[in-house]
Design an enzyme around this catalytic site. Sequence first.
Site, PDB file in Angstrom:
ATOM      1  N   CYS A  15       0.886  -1.189  -0.158  1.00  0.00           N
ATOM      2  CA  CYS A  15      -0.083   0.080  -0.168  1.00  0.00           C
ATOM      3  C   CYS A  15       0.863   1.448   0.065  1.00  0.00           C
ATOM      4  O   CYS A  15       0.192   2.349  -0.285  1.00  0.00           O
ATOM      5  CB  CYS A  15      -0.983  -0.048   1.151  1.00  0.00           C
ATOM      6  SG  CYS A  15      -1.838  -1.613   1.270  1.00  0.00           S
ATOM      7  N   HIS A  60      -2.954   6.950   3.197  1.00  0.00           N
ATOM      8  CA  HIS A  60      -3.440   5.574   2.549  1.00  0.00           C
ATOM      9  C   HIS A  60      -4.938   5.344   3.019  1.00  0.00           C
ATOM     10  O   HIS A  60      -4.975   5.417   4.441  1.00  0.00           O
ATOM     11  CB  HIS A  60      -2.376   4.463   3.080  1.00  0.00           C
ATOM     12  CG  HIS A  60      -2.901   3.138   2.800  1.00  0.00           C
ATOM     13  ND1 HIS A  60      -3.577   2.802   1.835  1.00  0.00           N
ATOM     14  CD2 HIS A  60      -2.829   1.866   3.448  1.00  0.00           C
ATOM     15  CE1 HIS A  60      -3.874   1.388   1.804  1.00  0.00           C
ATOM     16  NE2 HIS A  60      -3.334   1.125   2.911  1.00  0.00           N
ATOM     17  N   ASN A  82     -10.241  -0.332   0.839  1.00  0.00           N
ATOM     18  CA  ASN A  82      -8.839  -0.397   0.692  1.00  0.00           C
ATOM     19  C   ASN A  82      -8.335  -0.992  -0.552  1.00  0.00           C
ATOM     20  O   ASN A  82      -8.340  -2.120  -0.967  1.00  0.00           O
ATOM     21  CB  ASN A  82      -8.219  -1.097   2.089  1.00  0.00           C
ATOM     22  CG  ASN A  82      -6.629  -0.915   1.866  1.00  0.00           C
ATOM     23  OD1 ASN A  82      -5.915  -0.769   1.008  1.00  0.00           O
ATOM     24  ND2 ASN A  82      -6.151  -1.434   3.047  1.00  0.00           N
TER      25      ASN A  82
HETATM   26  O1  UT7 Z   1      -3.487  -1.793   4.024  1.00  0.00           O
HETATM   27  C1  UT7 Z   1      -3.300  -2.275   5.229  1.00  0.00           C
HETATM   28  C2  UT7 Z   1      -4.245  -3.144   5.311  1.00  0.00           C
HETATM   29  N1  UT7 Z   1      -4.930  -3.460   6.642  1.00  0.00           N
HETATM   30  C3  UT7 Z   1      -5.296  -2.634   7.623  1.00  0.00           C
HETATM   31  O2  UT7 Z   1      -5.010  -1.347   7.507  1.00  0.00           O
HETATM   32  C4  UT7 Z   1      -5.812  -3.164   8.874  1.00  0.00           C
HETATM   33  C5  UT7 Z   1      -5.744  -2.579  10.281  1.00  0.00           C
HETATM   34  N2  UT7 Z   1      -6.664  -2.908  11.054  1.00  0.00           N
HETATM   35  C6  UT7 Z   1      -7.940  -2.567  11.179  1.00  0.00           C
HETATM   36  O3  UT7 Z   1      -8.231  -1.619  10.333  1.00  0.00           O
HETATM   37  C7  UT7 Z   1      -8.904  -3.309  12.228  1.00  0.00           C
HETATM   38  O4  UT7 Z   1      -8.153  -3.443  13.144  1.00  0.00           O
HETATM   39  C8  UT7 Z   1     -10.005  -4.003  11.771  1.00  0.00           C
HETATM   40  C9  UT7 Z   1     -11.088  -3.112  10.998  1.00  0.00           C
HETATM   41  C10 UT7 Z   1      -9.592  -4.939  10.983  1.00  0.00           C
HETATM   42  C11 UT7 Z   1     -10.737  -4.530  12.970  1.00  0.00           C
HETATM   43  O5  UT7 Z   1     -11.065  -3.612  13.767  1.00  0.00           O
HETATM   44  P1  UT7 Z   1     -10.919  -3.707  15.395  1.00  0.00           P
HETATM   45  O6  UT7 Z   1     -11.851  -2.360  16.106  1.00  0.00           O
HETATM   46  O7  UT7 Z   1      -9.361  -3.892  15.817  1.00  0.00           O
HETATM   47  O8  UT7 Z   1     -11.705  -4.872  15.811  1.00  0.00           O
HETATM   48  P2  UT7 Z   1     -11.157  -5.955  16.555  1.00  0.00           P
HETATM   49  O9  UT7 Z   1     -10.610  -7.086  15.659  1.00  0.00           O
HETATM   50  O10 UT7 Z   1     -10.645  -5.776  18.304  1.00  0.00           O
HETATM   51  O11 UT7 Z   1     -12.519  -6.841  16.463  1.00  0.00           O
HETATM   52  C12 UT7 Z   1     -13.699  -6.394  17.781  1.00  0.00           C
HETATM   53  C13 UT7 Z   1     -14.719  -7.362  17.568  1.00  0.00           C
HETATM   54  C14 UT7 Z   1     -14.376  -8.650  17.938  1.00  0.00           C
HETATM   55  O12 UT7 Z   1     -15.375  -9.294  18.651  1.00  0.00           O
HETATM   56  P3  UT7 Z   1     -15.196  -9.608  20.213  1.00  0.00           P
HETATM   57  O13 UT7 Z   1     -14.160 -10.454  20.584  1.00  0.00           O
HETATM   58  O14 UT7 Z   1     -15.220  -8.211  20.821  1.00  0.00           O
HETATM   59  O15 UT7 Z   1     -16.410 -10.153  20.581  1.00  0.00           O
HETATM   60  C15 UT7 Z   1     -14.144  -9.228  16.482  1.00  0.00           C
HETATM   61  O16 UT7 Z   1     -14.398 -10.886  16.728  1.00  0.00           O
HETATM   62  O17 UT7 Z   1     -15.350  -7.256  16.354  1.00  0.00           O
HETATM   63  C16 UT7 Z   1     -15.460  -8.817  15.822  1.00  0.00           C
HETATM   64  N3  UT7 Z   1     -15.163  -8.378  14.359  1.00  0.00           N
HETATM   65  C17 UT7 Z   1     -16.287  -8.314  13.542  1.00  0.00           C
HETATM   66  N4  UT7 Z   1     -17.501  -8.254  13.854  1.00  0.00           N
HETATM   67  C18 UT7 Z   1     -18.314  -7.838  12.757  1.00  0.00           C
HETATM   68  C19 UT7 Z   1     -14.081  -8.627  13.802  1.00  0.00           C
HETATM   69  N5  UT7 Z   1     -14.340  -8.367  12.494  1.00  0.00           N
HETATM   70  C20 UT7 Z   1     -15.550  -8.246  12.429  1.00  0.00           C
HETATM   71  C21 UT7 Z   1     -16.372  -8.164  11.306  1.00  0.00           C
HETATM   72  N6  UT7 Z   1     -17.745  -7.983  11.611  1.00  0.00           N
HETATM   73  N7  UT7 Z   1     -16.228  -7.960   9.905  1.00  0.00           N
END
Ligand code: UT7
Length: 316
Positions: free
Chosen positions: A116, A240, A270
């Site tokens: 990216c 980005h 993205n």
């Molecule tokens: O170009 C670079 C590419 N990558 C990135 O930039 C990714 C960088 N990371 C992020 O953008 C974020 O970490 C994410 C969008 C991937 C995730 O957001 P988050 O606020 O870090 O969520 P999390 O991983 O802490 O998950 C929170 C909750 C979890 O459930 P519990 O454990 O609280 O019950 C996850 O299992 O949300 C759940 N979860 C979802 N729920 C609904 C994870 N993905 C999803 C989903 N839909 N797609």
Amino acid sequence: MPTAPKGVRGAVITGWGSALPPRVITNDELSQTLDTSDEWIRERSGIHERHIGGTTAGLSVISGAAALAMAGLDPRHIDALVLSTTTPDRCVPATSATVQHALGLSCGAFDVNAACSGFVYALTVAHGLIAMGSSKVLVIGTDTLSRITDWSDRNTAVLFADGSGAVVLEAVDGPGQMLSWDIDADGSAEESLYAELGGFIQMEGKDVFRKAVRIMVDSATKSLAVAGLTADDVDVVIPHQANIRIIQAACERLGIPMEKASTDLHYTGNTSSASIPLALVDAADTGKIKKGDTVLLVGFGAGMTAASALIVWGGQ
Ligand code: UT7
């Protein structure tokens, strides 16, 4: 740390273009097959919908042709094509070869893969080519991440998408637009975000989030220092487009008001290499960037790479 490119032949962007595949996938549509919701995706990422489809070469030809038309250039007058992509259509040859032929260019063409951050890497390389004697360089950033996304994995499927953005760089008398640049990589973080050959993207989302904010801020801070500028001197940020919360956190740490950031991820998702040029084209087309503005381009990606550049829109 590289020094500001003083005393070298400068360049300015004279044309730009973009391409998004026509197929739009909304968050609601994803929610039909994944355990997710429109509300979750909007709140956690800022993404509302994304465009999916096409090939890396096909999208590159559309954005590249638009940039050439805007610059009013005959394709035969382009001296080099630099294509940033992490999703080439084939292993061999480079996708830039296909794009070079389809656009009617007769010049050197090569791919750059810095995930990216790749477009800023490619833009920096293109300025270097002009400093060494090239006159006109086409720089394209394109990715078709939908082809390496596991559509049954909600960790990644809600984020990634396809698109392309392109700019024409032309040599000018004088210093041109580039004030400073920075490219970084930390291969020790490789396992945070990767795809095996023929496989799907694997991502430690939280880890990438934390590292992303830090390395974007580090890279932007280096570029500001080299240019002898402060955050207050930045008129527009083109970050980005990975996650609106990453952009907010990075802007906050840099001391740049969020209103100065150009964001289009709500409708693009993205798009990796295409992310920064798509946001740049959006800002240029909507008048968010004006002639004379100091623009900070800053990205991060798999690798983990980071890159930033400070340019004066229209030249110094
Ligand atoms: O170009 C670079 C590419 N990558 C990135 O930039 C990714 C960088 N990371 C992020 O953008 C974020 O970490 C994410 C969008 C991937 C995730 O957001 P988050 O606020 O870090 O969520 P999390 O991983 O802490 O998950 C929170 C909750 C979890 O459930 P519990 O454990 O609280 O019950 C996850 O299992 O949300 C759940 N979860 C979802 N729920 C609904 C994870 N993905 C999803 C989903 N839909 N797609």
